[in-house]
Motif scaffolding. Structure first.
Motif, PDB file in Angstrom:
ATOM      1  N   ASN A 127       0.719  -1.228   0.098  1.00 34.00           N
ATOM      2  CA  ASN A 127      -0.092   0.035  -0.010  1.00 34.00           C
ATOM      3  C   ASN A 127       0.936   1.303   0.061  1.00 34.00           C
ATOM      4  O   ASN A 127       2.212   1.093   0.373  1.00 34.00           O
ATOM      5  CB  ASN A 127      -0.838  -0.050   1.242  1.00 34.00           C
ATOM      6  N   ASP A 128       0.211   2.434  -0.352  1.00 31.88           N
ATOM      7  CA  ASP A 128       1.085   3.629  -0.371  1.00 31.88           C
ATOM      8  C   ASP A 128      -0.043   4.757   0.376  1.00 31.88           C
ATOM      9  O   ASP A 128      -1.139   4.356   0.544  1.00 31.88           O
ATOM     10  CB  ASP A 128       1.191   4.179  -1.613  1.00 31.88           C
ATOM     11  N   PRO A 129       0.626   5.832   0.848  1.00 34.77           N
ATOM     12  CA  PRO A 129      -0.021   6.834   1.722  1.00 34.77           C
ATOM     13  C   PRO A 129      -0.980   7.573   1.090  1.00 34.77           C
ATOM     14  O   PRO A 129      -1.644   8.568   1.568  1.00 34.77           O
ATOM     15  CB  PRO A 129       0.836   7.537   2.556  1.00 34.77           C
ATOM     16  N   PHE A 130      -1.149   7.604  -0.370  1.00 31.29           N
ATOM     17  CA  PHE A 130      -1.822   8.667  -1.109  1.00 31.29           C
ATOM     18  C   PHE A 130      -2.996   7.846  -1.965  1.00 31.29           C
ATOM     19  O   PHE A 130      -4.051   8.464  -2.164  1.00 31.29           O
ATOM     20  CB  PHE A 130      -0.805   9.201  -2.218  1.00 31.29           C
ATOM     21  N   THR A 131      -3.008   6.630  -2.018  1.00 25.86           N
ATOM     22  CA  THR A 131      -4.131   5.844  -2.807  1.00 25.86           C
ATOM     23  C   THR A 131      -5.328   5.862  -2.277  1.00 25.86           C
ATOM     24  O   THR A 131      -5.394   5.191  -0.992  1.00 25.86           O
ATOM     25  CB  THR A 131      -3.796   4.506  -3.406  1.00 25.86           C
ATOM     26  N   SER A 132      -6.462   6.051  -2.537  1.00 27.50           N
ATOM     27  CA  SER A 132      -7.953   6.387  -2.045  1.00 27.50           C
ATOM     28  C   SER A 132      -8.487   5.092  -2.392  1.00 27.50           C
ATOM     29  O   SER A 132      -8.264   4.502  -3.527  1.00 27.50           O
ATOM     30  CB  SER A 132      -8.572   7.479  -2.224  1.00 27.50           C
ATOM     31  N   ASN A 133      -9.450   4.464  -1.518  1.00 31.32           N
ATOM     32  CA  ASN A 133     -10.283   3.159  -1.816  1.00 31.32           C
ATOM     33  C   ASN A 133     -11.654   3.427  -1.031  1.00 31.32           C
ATOM     34  O   ASN A 133     -11.770   3.244   0.001  1.00 31.32           O
ATOM     35  CB  ASN A 133      -9.590   1.962  -1.452  1.00 31.32           C
ATOM     36  N   THR A 134     -12.523   3.956  -2.029  1.00 25.92           N
ATOM     37  CA  THR A 134     -13.937   4.478  -1.462  1.00 25.92           C
ATOM     38  C   THR A 134     -14.850   3.361  -2.019  1.00 25.92           C
ATOM     39  O   THR A 134     -16.259   3.779  -1.855  1.00 25.92           O
ATOM     40  CB  THR A 134     -14.241   5.793  -1.618  1.00 25.92           C
ATOM     41  N   SER A 135     -14.214   2.182  -2.290  1.00 27.52           N
ATOM     42  CA  SER A 135     -15.588   1.375  -2.763  1.00 27.52           C
ATOM     43  C   SER A 135     -16.492   0.836  -1.754  1.00 27.52           C
ATOM     44  O   SER A 135     -16.064   0.860  -0.487  1.00 27.52           O
ATOM     45  CB  SER A 135     -14.641   0.054  -3.222  1.00 27.52           C
ATOM     46  N   PRO A 136     -17.562   0.194  -2.106  1.00 25.82           N
ATOM     47  CA  PRO A 136     -18.539  -0.225  -0.829  1.00 25.82           C
ATOM     48  C   PRO A 136     -17.960  -1.511   0.006  1.00 25.82           C
ATOM     49  O   PRO A 136     -18.504  -1.604   0.877  1.00 25.82           O
ATOM     50  CB  PRO A 136     -19.807  -0.654  -1.675  1.00 25.82           C
ATOM     51  N   GLU A 137     -17.052  -2.155  -0.870  1.00 27.75           N
ATOM     52  CA  GLU A 137     -16.525  -3.255   0.141  1.00 27.75           C
ATOM     53  C   GLU A 137     -15.558  -2.766   0.997  1.00 27.75           C
ATOM     54  O   GLU A 137     -15.170  -3.663   2.018  1.00 27.75           O
ATOM     55  CB  GLU A 137     -15.733  -4.063  -0.992  1.00 27.75           C
ATOM     56  N   VAL A 138     -15.039  -1.419   1.133  1.00 30.68           N
ATOM     57  CA  VAL A 138     -14.067  -0.959   2.098  1.00 30.68           C
ATOM     58  C   VAL A 138     -14.690   0.057   3.072  1.00 30.68           C
ATOM     59  O   VAL A 138     -14.599  -0.181   4.207  1.00 30.68           O
ATOM     60  CB  VAL A 138     -13.021  -0.187   1.591  1.00 30.68           C
ATOM     61  N   LEU A 139     -15.551   1.163   2.502  1.00 31.04           N
ATOM     62  CA  LEU A 139     -16.307   1.834   3.331  1.00 31.04           C
ATOM     63  C   LEU A 139     -17.829   1.787   3.247  1.00 31.04           C
ATOM     64  O   LEU A 139     -18.342   1.437   2.430  1.00 31.04           O
ATOM     65  CB  LEU A 139     -15.893   3.446   2.622  1.00 31.04           C
TER      66      LEU A 139
ATOM     67  N   TYR B 138      -9.580  -1.957  11.381  1.00 33.92           N
ATOM     68  CA  TYR B 138      -8.741  -2.661  12.528  1.00 33.92           C
ATOM     69  C   TYR B 138      -7.734  -3.326  11.694  1.00 33.92           C
ATOM     70  O   TYR B 138      -7.938  -3.440  10.397  1.00 33.92           O
ATOM     71  CB  TYR B 138      -9.259  -3.448  13.446  1.00 33.92           C
ATOM     72  N   PRO B 139      -6.601  -3.678  12.328  1.00 37.10           N
ATOM     73  CA  PRO B 139      -5.454  -4.243  11.572  1.00 37.10           C
ATOM     74  C   PRO B 139      -5.811  -5.678  10.802  1.00 37.10           C
ATOM     75  O   PRO B 139      -6.419  -6.512  11.517  1.00 37.10           O
ATOM     76  CB  PRO B 139      -4.287  -4.418  12.644  1.00 37.10           C
ATOM     77  N   SER B 140      -5.293  -5.817   9.679  1.00 40.88           N
ATOM     78  CA  SER B 140      -5.561  -6.851   8.944  1.00 40.88           C
ATOM     79  C   SER B 140      -4.496  -7.248   8.344  1.00 40.88           C
ATOM     80  O   SER B 140      -3.319  -6.549   8.191  1.00 40.88           O
ATOM     81  CB  SER B 140      -6.761  -6.763   8.079  1.00 40.88           C
ATOM     82  N   ALA B 141      -4.357  -8.495   7.412  1.00 39.35           N
ATOM     83  CA  ALA B 141      -3.311  -8.836   6.682  1.00 39.35           C
ATOM     84  C   ALA B 141      -3.113  -8.018   5.425  1.00 39.35           C
ATOM     85  O   ALA B 141      -1.992  -7.757   4.982  1.00 39.35           O
ATOM     86  CB  ALA B 141      -3.446 -10.437   6.130  1.00 39.35           C
ATOM     87  N   GLU B 142      -4.250  -7.401   4.796  1.00 35.89           N
ATOM     88  CA  GLU B 142      -4.035  -6.593   3.828  1.00 35.89           C
ATOM     89  C   GLU B 142      -3.498  -5.127   4.210  1.00 35.89           C
ATOM     90  O   GLU B 142      -2.746  -4.485   3.507  1.00 35.89           O
ATOM     91  CB  GLU B 142      -5.449  -6.623   3.057  1.00 35.89           C
ATOM     92  N   HIS B 143      -4.387  -4.501   5.234  1.00 35.04           N
ATOM     93  CA  HIS B 143      -3.907  -3.307   5.782  1.00 35.04           C
ATOM     94  C   HIS B 143      -3.409  -3.453   7.439  1.00 35.04           C
ATOM     95  O   HIS B 143      -4.498  -3.629   8.011  1.00 35.04           O
ATOM     96  CB  HIS B 143      -5.259  -2.264   5.852  1.00 35.04           C
ATOM     97  N   TRP B 144      -2.367  -3.224   7.574  1.00 33.25           N
ATOM     98  CA  TRP B 144      -1.638  -3.730   8.719  1.00 33.25           C
ATOM     99  C   TRP B 144      -2.149  -2.790   9.874  1.00 33.25           C
ATOM    100  O   TRP B 144      -2.218  -3.220  11.010  1.00 33.25           O
ATOM    101  CB  TRP B 144      -0.081  -3.480   8.728  1.00 33.25           C
ATOM    102  N   LEU B 145      -2.628  -1.516   9.543  1.00 29.75           N
ATOM    103  CA  LEU B 145      -3.320  -0.784  10.769  1.00 29.75           C
ATOM    104  C   LEU B 145      -4.802  -0.373  10.274  1.00 29.75           C
ATOM    105  O   LEU B 145      -5.337   0.485  10.993  1.00 29.75           O
ATOM    106  CB  LEU B 145      -2.634   0.343  11.067  1.00 29.75           C
ATOM    107  N   GLY B 146      -5.208  -1.105   9.476  1.00 28.44           N
ATOM    108  CA  GLY B 146      -6.646  -0.544   8.997  1.00 28.44           C
ATOM    109  C   GLY B 146      -6.720   0.350   7.983  1.00 28.44           C
ATOM    110  O   GLY B 146      -5.506   0.582   7.447  1.00 28.44           O
ATOM    111  N   VAL B 147      -7.766   1.016   7.575  1.00 26.39           N
ATOM    112  CA  VAL B 147      -7.721   2.467   6.800  1.00 26.39           C
ATOM    113  C   VAL B 147      -8.426   3.376   7.434  1.00 26.39           C
ATOM    114  O   VAL B 147      -9.042   3.277   8.249  1.00 26.39           O
ATOM    115  CB  VAL B 147      -8.534   1.932   5.203  1.00 26.39           C
TER     116      VAL B 147
END
Length: 344
Positions: A74-86, A101-110
Motif C-alpha cells: 500500500n501507499d499513503p496516497f491511494t484512496s479506496n472508497t468502494s462499498p467493500e471498504v467504506l 482494524y489491523p488485517s493482513a491486507e492493511h496492517w493498521l486498517g484504513v
C-alpha cells in the motif's frame, strides 16, 4: 658485649607474598573521553537503554517507510472508497469492520472518508514529523550556540545587544506568534523553490520553530562561556596569536557541546509536539501530505473519533510514545553528562 651484625641491603624488589601473583596487581585506570563516560553511564541505566532503543526503532521506522509500505503493498496516497471498504448506508465513509482494524491486507486498517492505508500514512507521517523536528532543532542549536558563545566571549556591547534580543524572543508568546506568522511565511515562500508541493508547510515550520527556539539555549551557553573565557587554555591560545574567531570556534564552543547536546535532545520532542499541534490547528502540514499532527487533525475535523476511535488512537499513541522516549533519553543524557544533576 653483644656484637651487632650489619645487614647487607638486598638488591632488587622484595619478594611478593605467596598469596599475591603478578597478574593480581591493579590495572591502571583507563582514560575515557566525556562521551565515552556518558555512554558508559547510559548503558548502566535500564530506562535510558529502553528509551534509546525506542528512539532508534522510531527513526528506523520513518527512514524505512518506502520499504515497509512496499512490503505491505500500500501507499499513503491511494484512496479506496468502494462499498467493500467504506460504509455507504449507516455511517457514510466509515470503514467496514474488516478494514477498520489491523488485517493482513492493511496492517493498521484504513482511514475513514478516503480509505487510505493507515500504516503507510503513519510511516510517511513519521518522516515528515521527525524531519521538521530535527531540522528546526538544528537551526535553533546553531543559532543559540553561536550567538550565546559570541555574547559571553566578546562581552560589552555585543553581549548587551544579543542579550536584549534574547529577552525579546523569550518574551514572545510562541504559539500565538507561530499561528500568525505561518500563513504569512507560506505565502512569501510560495514563489520560491521551497514553495513547491509539500515542501512549503515543512519549510515554513522549520524556519519558524528554528528561528524562535534559539534564545533559551543562547542564554545557557552565554553563562557557560562567561566562566570559560578566563580559563588557562583560552589565555594560552590568545598568547600564541590565535584570532578571536579561532578561539571562539576551536576552544570555547567545543567545551560547551555537552550542554548543547543535552538541550538538543530535550528540544527534539518539544518540536515534535509543536509540529503536531500546529498541524492539528490547521497551520502546519496539510492533506494529502501525511504527518502525525495532520492525521490527528483529520480525525477531529470530520468527527471520526466518535465512530472510529482507532483512527485517532494510532497517531496519538505514536506521538505520545515518541515524545516520551525522547524526553526520557534527554534526561538520561543530561544525567550522564552531569552526574551531579542526577536525580536517582
Amino acid at each position: 658485649m653483644t656484637q651487632i651484625q650489619s645487614v647487607e641491603p638486598t638488591t632488587g624488589s622484595p619478594p611478593l607474598p605467596s598469596a599475591m601473583k603478578p597478574e593480581d596487581k591493579a590495572a591502571p585506570a583507563e582514560a575515557r573521553s566525556l562521551l565515552a563516560t556518558a555512554w558508559l553511564r547510559i548503558r548502566r541505566s535500564k530506562v535510558a537503554l529502553v528509551s534509546l532503543c525506542v528512539v532508534v526503532a522510531i527513526v528506523l521506522f520513518a527512514l524505512l517507510a518506502p520499504v515497509l509500505t512496499a512490503l505491505s503493498g500500500n501507499d499513503p496516497f491511494t484512496s479506496n472508497t468502494s462499498p467493500e471498504v467504506l460504509d455507504d448506508f449507516q455511517t457514510p465513509g466509515l470503514p467496514l469492520p474488516g478494514y477498520m482494524y489491523p488485517s493482513a491486507e492493511h496492517w493498521l486498517g484504513v482511514e475513514p472518508g478516503l480509505g487510505r492505508d493507515l500504516f503507510a500514512r503513519l510511516a510517511f507521517g513519521g518522516q515528515v514529523s521527525l524531519t521538521i523536528a530535527l531540522l528546526s532543532t538544528a537551526v535553533s542549536v546553531i543559532l543559540g550556540t553561536v550567538l550565546g558563545a559570541a555574547a559571553g566571549y566578546f562581552g560589552g556591547k555585543t553581549d548587551a545587544i544579543i542579550s536584549r534580543i534574547m529577552d525579546l524572543f523569550l518574551a514572545f508568546p510562541h504559539l500565538l506568534l507561530v499561528l500568525s506568522l505561518a500563513p504569512i511565511l507560506q505565502s512569501r515562500l510560495r514563489d520560491t523553490p521551497l514553495g513547491e508541493g509539500s515542501f512549503l508547510p515543512m519549510a515554513s515550520l522549520v524556519i519558524i520553530l528554528g528561528f524562535f527556539g534559539w534564545a533559551y539555549l543562547a542564554r545557557i551557553v552565554r553563562g557557560q562561556v562567561l566562566s570559560l573565557r578566563e580559563r588557562e587554555f583560552v589565555e594560552a591560545a590568545r598568547s600564541f596569536g590565535a584570532s578571536h574567531l579561532s578561539v571562539l570556534f576551536r576552544q570555547i564552543i567545543p567545551n560547551v557541546m555537552g550542554v548543547v547536546l543535552v538541550y538538543a535532545t530535550m528540544l527534539i520532542p518539544t518540536n515534535i509536539s509543536a509540529e503536531a499541534a500546529l498541524s492539528f490547528l490547521g497551520v502546519g502540514v496539510k492533506d494529502p501530505t501525511p504527518s502525525w499532527g495532520q492525521m490527528l487533525n483529520a480525525a477531529q475535523s470530520g468527527n471520526w473519533y466518535l465512530s472510529d476511535p482507532w483512527f485517532l488512537a494510532v497517531p496519538g499513541v505514536m506521538l505520545i510514545v515518541t515524545v516520551l522516549a525522547f524526553n526520557l533519553l534527554g534526561d538520561a543524557v543530561r544525567d550522564a553528562l552531569d552526574p551531579k544533576a542526577s536525580r536517582h
